[in-house]
Design an enzyme around this catalytic site. Sequence first.
Site, mmCIF file in Angstrom:
data_model
loop_
_atom_site.group_PDB
_atom_site.id
_atom_site.type_symbol
_atom_site.label_atom_id
_atom_site.label_comp_id
_atom_site.label_asym_id
_atom_site.label_seq_id
_atom_site.Cartn_x
_atom_site.Cartn_y
_atom_site.Cartn_z
ATOM 1 N N PRO A 90 55.249 -2.025 -51.725
ATOM 2 C CG PRO A 90 57.150 -0.711 -51.339
ATOM 3 C CD PRO A 90 56.685 -1.940 -52.042
ATOM 4 C CD GLU A 117 64.621 2.731 -55.904
ATOM 5 O OE1 GLU A 117 63.738 3.598 -55.800
ATOM 6 O OE2 GLU A 117 65.263 2.301 -54.933
ATOM 7 N NE ARG A 155 46.213 -18.422 -38.269
ATOM 8 C CZ ARG A 155 45.113 -17.987 -37.676
ATOM 9 N NH1 ARG A 155 44.309 -17.144 -38.308
ATOM 10 N NH2 ARG A 155 44.804 -18.390 -36.469
ATOM 11 C CG ASP A 170 42.298 -16.101 -35.490
ATOM 12 O OD1 ASP A 170 42.835 -16.596 -34.507
ATOM 13 O OD2 ASP A 170 42.462 -16.488 -36.660
HETATM 14 N N1 ADE Z 1 57.913 -4.989 -50.855
HETATM 15 C C1 ADE Z 1 58.638 -4.077 -50.183
HETATM 16 N N2 ADE Z 1 57.956 -3.573 -49.152
HETATM 17 C C2 ADE Z 1 56.739 -4.187 -49.151
HETATM 18 C C3 ADE Z 1 55.586 -4.070 -48.351
HETATM 19 N N3 ADE Z 1 55.520 -3.236 -47.317
HETATM 20 N N4 ADE Z 1 54.520 -4.844 -48.660
HETATM 21 C C4 ADE Z 1 54.571 -5.680 -49.722
HETATM 22 N N5 ADE Z 1 55.635 -5.826 -50.515
HETATM 23 C C5 ADE Z 1 56.710 -5.087 -50.246
#
Ligand code: ADE
Length: 239
Positions: A90, A117, A155, A170
Amino acid sequence: MQVDIITLFPSMFKGFLEESIIKRAQDKGILRVNLHNLRQFTHNRHKTVDDLPFGGGGGMVIKPEPLFEAVENIVGGRVKSTPHIILLSPQGTSLNQEKIKELASKDNLLLICGHYEGVDERVKEHLIDEEISIGDYVLTGGELAAMVLIDAVTRIIPGVLGSENSVREDSFYDILLDYPQYTRPAIFRGWKVPEVLLSGNHQKINYWRKRKKIEVTLKKRPDLLKKVKLKQEDKQKQD
Ligand code: ADE
């Protein structure tokens, strides 16, 4: 394209790899996916891959040793191309269609699925080429993110979809969202398909679709129209 995936949960990919377009791409020899279980690269009885964070705090952190060993093992066997190494997390930069196009041009991707974490920072500093997030929300691990990335990349590889047109039309291909689509019946529960689509006049239909793309984008994603404007201004400066 060859995609190697380092994960703690290889079985999560089973259904994904065995269905639909991703399966077809593998059958056609356009895509090859190798799954690597991170626990294979541990050397203790409990196959430990994580440990407590230095400095305290909750959760566990993935240790650097098994990840470095996994990557070195996978890359070490390669004679020709070295893979582009991506950590799904994230904290990464946001994935978009532009990045997908860039990744689709590579021969070999190596995806590392983070967990808990997070992963030891030395992995980010010394092992990977880039860190990618699929959106501003937190998943339990990088596996679903890896599947999203593989799906979107596969794709658009030439030869994977039946018609090149479906990629060209697309949403996001030219930044704008796609126009509305209708199929039979022409009237459903009293709701009619726009007359122009039944007219057979392709010039008129194309014009309607172009207008709709702008209208839909303005309504749902006005931020994208700003991007188009910036791109146009950029182009004008270059011309
Ligand atoms: N792992 C946990 N959340 C994620 C996200 N939003 N994008 C990529 N990998 C992740």
